[in-house]
Design a protein around this motif. Structure first.
Motif, mmCIF file in Angstrom:
data_model
loop_
_atom_site.group_PDB
_atom_site.id
_atom_site.type_symbol
_atom_site.label_atom_id
_atom_site.label_comp_id
_atom_site.label_asym_id
_atom_site.label_seq_id
_atom_site.Cartn_x
_atom_site.Cartn_y
_atom_site.Cartn_z
ATOM 1 N N LEU A 140 1.199 -1.468 0.036
ATOM 2 C CA LEU A 140 -0.283 -0.278 -0.613
ATOM 3 C C LEU A 140 1.013 1.263 -0.004
ATOM 4 N N ALA A 141 2.081 1.754 0.324
ATOM 5 C CA ALA A 141 2.398 2.499 0.828
ATOM 6 C C ALA A 141 3.234 2.689 -0.401
ATOM 7 N N GLY A 173 9.847 3.042 -4.732
ATOM 8 C CA GLY A 173 8.714 2.741 -4.509
ATOM 9 C C GLY A 173 8.620 1.359 -3.867
ATOM 10 N N GLU A 174 9.708 0.489 -4.108
ATOM 11 C CA GLU A 174 10.320 -0.546 -4.052
ATOM 12 C C GLU A 174 11.083 -0.598 -2.307
ATOM 13 N N LEU A 175 12.266 0.488 -2.583
ATOM 14 C CA LEU A 175 12.719 0.705 -0.843
ATOM 15 C C LEU A 175 11.788 1.289 0.154
ATOM 16 N N VAL A 176 10.738 2.122 0.044
ATOM 17 C CA VAL A 176 10.019 1.759 1.299
ATOM 18 C C VAL A 176 8.875 0.459 1.009
ATOM 19 N N ASP A 177 8.417 0.044 0.036
ATOM 20 C CA ASP A 177 8.074 -1.631 0.337
ATOM 21 C C ASP A 177 8.649 -2.129 0.844
ATOM 22 N N THR A 178 9.954 -2.758 0.386
ATOM 23 C CA THR A 178 10.991 -3.662 0.971
ATOM 24 C C THR A 178 10.996 -3.475 2.209
ATOM 25 N N ILE A 179 11.470 -2.210 2.568
ATOM 26 C CA ILE A 179 12.200 -1.779 4.162
ATOM 27 C C ILE A 179 10.513 -2.324 4.944
ATOM 28 N N ILE A 180 9.095 -2.131 5.137
ATOM 29 C CA ILE A 180 7.958 -1.830 5.549
ATOM 30 C C ILE A 180 8.418 -3.884 5.627
#
Length: 241
Positions: A140-141, A173-180
């Motif tokens: 979602l983020a 987008g992938e950076l935020v998604d992956t960390i979460i």
């Protein structure tokens, strides 16, 4: 104008087959593909995988496709349509988890095979809700940010600059998604140390970004073909010409 059309239940409509139009849009197919990818990824991500010194999960090869589809939807149909596809995938993933819980809860056969099958199902899809929570939060983020960047950059540059839009949106987008995702999912996969988490997160991010960057020529080509095949897009281009 519509007051003269037969309404549902009118006698004039009886004996006649009436249907709503589906239109000529490819949006429904792209949205369905995104939802399927997200749901299957929620199952695959429940399995931890080691490849040499790399720690990952069994959905690592699949999830970048969700972002590629998100880029295509945003570029063709805009941020509002992209949000609809993202939220639909979100809702269907939640629905899938509820179904998994019902499947496990339903009483099975009490013979040896039935007991073994029940145990296998509990192990295979029992912890998936935690993975889905991680996937939902990250997806979602990350997808929302991805779509925002694509639409905002397109608003500034118009049709040119599609490669730059795909490069910028995919990485962020992938950076935020992956960390979460990795932070929430790590304990479910048995990842307990910071070093393991860093390995898991770094590989997940690098792999997803490399795949998306490598696919940019194909993604741009598909977008160009769909733009030509989408009547509403050509009409919009004509209006601003």
């Amino acid at each position: 104008m519509n007051e003269h059309l037969p309404q549902a239940g009118d006698r004039s409509a009886r004996g006649k087959a009436v249907y709503a139009t589906r239109g000529n849009s490819h949006y429904d197919v792209l949205s369905a593909l995104m939802a399927v990818v997200v749901v299957i990824s929620g199952i695959g991500a429940a399995k931890g995988v080691t490849i040499g010194f790399v720690i990952t999960d069994a959905a690592f090869f699949l999830f970048p496709l969700a972002y590629i589809l998100g880029d295509i939807i945003t570029e063709l149909y805009g941020p509002r349509a992209a949000r609809r596809a993202i939220l639909t995938s979100f809702a269907l993933n939640v629905f899938a988890v509820v179904c998994y819980a019902v499947i496990i809860w339903l009483p099975g056969f009490d013979d040896d095979y039935g007991v073994a099958k029940q145990g296998a199902l509990e192990l295979a899809i029992g912890p998936v809700w935690q993975i889905v929570l991680a996937s939902l939060c990250g997806f979602l983020a990350g997808q929302s940010l991805n779509s925002f960047i694509v639409s905002r950059m397109k608003r500034r540059t118009g049709e040119p600059g599609i490669v730059a839009r795909l490069l910028m949106s995919s990485g962020t987008g992938e950076l935020v998604d992956t960390i979460i995702f990795c932070t929430i999912a790590a304990p479910v996969l048995g990842i307990t140390t910071f070093g393991q988490w860093l390995n898991y997160t770094a590989f997940g991010f690098l792999y997803k970004v490399i795949v998306q960057y490598a696919a940019i020529p194909v993604t741009a080509y598909v977008i160009a073909r769909l733009k030509k095949a989408e009547p509403s897009y050509q009409e919009a281009l004509t209006r601003i010409a």
